[in-house]
Design a protein around this motif. Structure first.
Motif, PDB file in Angstrom:
ATOM      1  N   GLY A 383       0.800  -1.217   0.000  1.00 55.29           N
ATOM      2  CA  GLY A 383       0.000   0.000   0.000  1.00 55.29           C
ATOM      3  C   GLY A 383       0.829   1.262   0.000  1.00 55.29           C
ATOM      4  N   ASP A 387      -1.948   1.988  -5.269  1.00 54.51           N
ATOM      5  CA  ASP A 387      -3.225   2.506  -4.802  1.00 54.51           C
ATOM      6  C   ASP A 387      -3.866   1.537  -3.806  1.00 54.51           C
ATOM      7  N   LYS A 388      -4.581   2.098  -2.839  1.00 52.71           N
ATOM      8  CA  LYS A 388      -5.155   1.280  -1.760  1.00 52.71           C
ATOM      9  C   LYS A 388      -6.098   0.211  -2.300  1.00 52.71           C
ATOM     10  N   GLN A 389      -6.907   0.559  -3.326  1.00 49.10           N
ATOM     11  CA  GLN A 389      -7.844  -0.408  -3.883  1.00 49.10           C
ATOM     12  C   GLN A 389      -7.123  -1.587  -4.531  1.00 49.10           C
ATOM     13  N   ALA A 391      -3.795  -2.449  -3.667  1.00 49.77           N
ATOM     14  CA  ALA A 391      -2.965  -3.089  -2.647  1.00 49.77           C
ATOM     15  C   ALA A 391      -3.744  -4.113  -1.840  1.00 49.77           C
ATOM     16  N   ARG A 392      -5.022  -3.847  -1.583  1.00 50.29           N
ATOM     17  CA  ARG A 392      -5.789  -4.783  -0.752  1.00 50.29           C
ATOM     18  C   ARG A 392      -6.080  -6.098  -1.474  1.00 50.29           C
TER      19      ARG A 392
END
Length: 435
Positions: A383, A387-389, A391-392
């Motif tokens: 992350g 981008d967070k979306q 990375a998850r």
């Protein structure tokens, strides 16, 4: 013999702990870097619906003049006019227009505040087309599409939030002050990438909370929560916008066979030619059909940084392997006297190969275990780069664990071939004379 050679390899590793540690660290860091970036690349380039990706097609029709197009490609969405005409013609096995909406969900409990839902307006075919699983009930019928029915399909998470997880079929949900009857509750469904709407989501986002009928959304004048691109000013009001050439609707068709694809493409060309004859288009028909994987590739869903990171990490792994080759060469050649004695006592070159390659495999196994730990840390920290979306989506699962260990062992054994070949060329007579 394998167990014996493995035991000899472990003994040999203990003789030179510093050299062994350097090799294990080189393999561990190299494998961890490549596996961490591979976890991200795998998540972003995943086929979100493999069982039907070759049967679902995104439809494109050039309703803009050629000078307004990007490299001659039709726009990546349709106007309401085209989406409505295709839906009425219904030439595919199943098809749906859809666009994102963001209605406010008003809970029945007055003590709870309203909240926005991640929703889509679509036709009833969408559920069978996208293989959406149901926990309770089902989607709505074609008749309800035609009647602009006040119905809705909600997600399991929304059902838990509104109704405590019970079977809510027949219950009502208030959206923007209008009541909708629940016909179905989706089971867990969150395909990644979001193949059906990469234009508005860039391919990644939160799960869909609910679906409502496309015709109902248009009837209530619910605007899009996504992109709305116009090449000329739209007319006045809602009706003017619907009649305009603004593009804001995704359109998907299910075409099970190659013959169906050809037939539907011919229909699209005929439709575009008809619009040309009617004076709406002043250019030759320009239509495209792309299946799921082609559409995701066309929309550049896989982030370029994930591809670059993967290539860089593979280069780093290669550098680590080159260093490992040098370390193994130094380690093996220091044992030339031992090899000479063994050869003089009757050991074949094949035996030397087997012993040293198994020893290299032991190094690879240790490096793989270190690589697993570092990979887990790397995935946890992606992350910081992505981008967070995105990375998850990168996770450490059994397949990644197995691949990490396998790559570490295979890479080390491959790196050991040259040092082992050099070791196998040792002449017993020279070693016996000099020692």
């Amino acid at each position: 013999m394998f167990a014996y050679y493995f035991q000899l390899g472990l003994r040999s590793l203990r003789r030179n702990p510093m050299l062994t540690a350097l090799m294990i660290m080189a393999i561990g860091f190299g494998v961890a870097a490549s596996m961490t970036t591979y976890a991200v690349f795998r998540a972003t380039s995943n086929n979100p619906i493999p069982q039907k990706s070759s049967q679902l097609f995104a439809v494109q029709i050039a309703n803009w003049k050629p000078s307004d197009l990007d490299k001659g490609e039709p726009p990546n969405a349709l106007s309401y006019t085209d989406a409505n005409n295709l839906s009425r013609a219904h030439k595919a096995l199943r098809e749906t227009a859809l666009y994102p909406v963001a209605p406010s969900v008003i809970p029945a409990d007055a003590s709870k505040l309203p909240f926005n839902a991640n929703a889509y307006a679509a036709y009833g075919d969408v559920f069978a087309m996208f293989d959406i699983p149901f926990l309770y009930g089902s989607g709505w019928s074609h008749n309800q599409d035609e009647a602009r029915g006040a119905v809705v399909v909600i997600s399991k998470a929304l059902n838990d939030k509104l109704f405590g997880g019970i079977n809510s079929i027949g219950r009502e949900v208030n959206l923007d002050g209008h009541n909708y009857r629940v016909t179905g509750v989706m089971d867990s469904w969150n395909p990644q990438p979001l193949f059906f709407d990469p234009v508005n989501t860039q391919g990644f986002g939160d799960p869909v909370d609910l679906f409502m009928p496309f015709t109902r959304a248009v009837d209530l004048q619910i605007g899009t929560a996504g992109n709305n691109n116009c090449n000329a000013p739209a007319g006045n009001g809602w009706d003017g916008w619907l009649r305009s050439e603004c593009i804001w609707i995704a359109y998907w068709a299910e075409l099970p066979t190659a013959a169906d694809v050809d037939t539907y493409r011919s229909f699209l060309n005929g439709y575009a030619a008809e619009q040309q004859r009617a004076g709406r288009f002043s250019w030759a028909p320009n239509v495209k059909l792309r299946n799921v994987t082609e559409w995701l590739d066309f929309q550049h869903v896989v982030p370029p940084e994930s591809k670059i990171s993967l290539l860089v990490s593979l280069g780093f792994l290669l550098i680590c392997l080159v260093n490992t080759v040098g370390l193994l060469l130094a380690k093996f050649m220091r044992r030339a006297p031992e090899i000479g004695v063994r050869r003089a006592l009757g050991a074949s070159r094949g035996t030397v190969y087997a012993q040293f390659l198994i020893e290299a495999g032991a190094v690879g196994l240790a490096g793989g275990l270190l690589g697993l730990l570092l990979t887990a840390l790397g995935v946890f920290g992606v992350g910081l780069v992505f981008d967070k979306q995105i990375a998850r989506l990168a996770t450490v699962d059994l397949s990644l664990v197995a691949l990490t260990v396998l790559v570490a062992i295979a890479a080390t054994v491959l790196a050991a071939f040259y040092p082992t070949w050099r070791a196998a060329q040792v002449q017993p007579a020279w070693q016996l004379k000099s020692n």
